[in-house]
Design an enzyme around this catalytic site. Sequence first.
Site, PDB file in Angstrom:
ATOM      1  CE1 TYR A 136      22.536  21.810 -37.641  1.00  0.00           C
ATOM      2  CE2 TYR A 136      22.802  24.370 -37.893  1.00  0.00           C
ATOM      3  CZ  TYR A 136      22.989  22.962 -37.203  1.00  0.00           C
ATOM      4  OH  TYR A 136      23.886  22.972 -36.193  1.00  0.00           O
TER       5      TYR A 136
ATOM      6  CG  ASN B  65      20.328  21.579 -31.067  1.00  0.00           C
ATOM      7  OD1 ASN B  65      19.439  22.480 -31.370  1.00  0.00           O
ATOM      8  ND2 ASN B  65      21.606  21.655 -31.161  1.00  0.00           N
TER       9      ASN B  65
ATOM     10  CB  CYS C 183      19.475  28.671 -32.396  1.00  0.00           C
ATOM     11  SG  CYS C 183      20.501  27.716 -33.562  1.00  0.00           S
TER      12      CYS C 183
ATOM     13  NE  ARG D 264      27.206  15.579 -32.698  1.00  0.00           N
ATOM     14  CZ  ARG D 264      27.544  16.750 -32.717  1.00  0.00           C
ATOM     15  NH1 ARG D 264      28.163  17.489 -31.516  1.00  0.00           N
ATOM     16  NH2 ARG D 264      27.810  17.286 -33.838  1.00  0.00           N
TER      17      ARG D 264
END
Length: 421
Positions: free
Chosen positions: A244, A144, A164, A90
């Site tokens: 987002y 994800n 989600c 990540r």
Amino acid sequence: MKLAVVGGGSTYTPELVDGFARLRDTLPVGELVLIDPAADRLEPVGGLARRIFAKQGHDGRVTTTSDLEAGVDGADAVLLQLRVGGQAARHQDETWPLECGCVGQETTGAGGLAKALRTVPVVLDIAERVRRSNPRAWIIDFTNPVGIVTRALLRAGHRAVGLCNVAIGFQRRFARLLGVAPDAVHLDHVGLNHLTWERAVRLGGPDGEDVLPKLLAAHGDTIAGDLRLPRALLDRLGVVPSYYLRYFYAHDEVVRELGTKPSRAAEVAAMERELLAMYGDPALDEKPELLARRGGAFYSEAAVNLAAALLGGSGPGTQVVNTVNRGTLPFLPDDAVIEVPAAVDTEGAVPLPVPALDPLYAGLVAHVTAYEDLALRAALHGGRDRVFTALLAHPLIGQYALADGLTDRLIAHNREHLAWA
């Protein structure tokens, strides 16, 4: 009822376990199996899970294993919450795109594609093994990028629904601002995973009064502050975008910010070390406050409600999930995966009709859906050209020189996870 959690050694897991314990009337779990190859994480998490169940008087059994087949055998539902490559991968996703002036984020842009390429083959292998062991088990995907992963699962014929926590987070936040119970708030939530808008906030039912204009008038500054977007933008749009959307609406601003501070992965990795040490304390028998800063708020309630509805329990019949489009958004392919309210029962999730989407939002949804289709092809079949094409198609990239540079960096940083590289 038996539930299995793949990625059960995640520091998220105590949040999930707390929900299973509190909401046992909604979802009566007889056995909860936490599956993870990392024993150093699995054992402290499993120990805390048992103590949470005991403290709250839950008579279900919590077991742990690194053996996937044994763990999923006989499971009614399997929850996926894995991270291929861990926080180290990540961190890479959040940093190397910045070298090209692009946002570095684990689900959006080039970093999101890298995560999809690492994740889809692993998830499909797990799902195939679940199907061989227990073909009627439901797969609930919280891994994800949820939209792409769920699309891969559904295309392969698995009994899967994506989940989600964005929608339930908005529901809880709006209920608090309005001073009402959460189940009184119904959202007109529409879009793709991590690309959604709240177009209406209705009280009392899906056909109730839309109080979103009043909500924005009274609490617009608070909502805008939470989203880190200008209040004026929310007023002009008349909707509430998900957090987002900031990566799209303020891309260059976000890139500048990300270049001046540690990655979110670095922050989370430090938090996870602290959490795991806490989980190993035999006196701890509840989820610690620090876990709220880890993310995933209300994940447990969303997961319990979805599993209960799929397994014939008392979960709500209408829930916001990621499922196949089936003409709901007519400008998208029928097999696209969208995130909207759906009727959920033991046969799965069927999207409910939604009002037509304004071109301002429909254009972006169509654009990202096309990228997701190309991203899935790259994840399934590999190859530099497919990676380049997916990046070129992404609305946050779209230039051949950027796509070329990002492709080279993506492959270089993920070679150990890409069988074809």
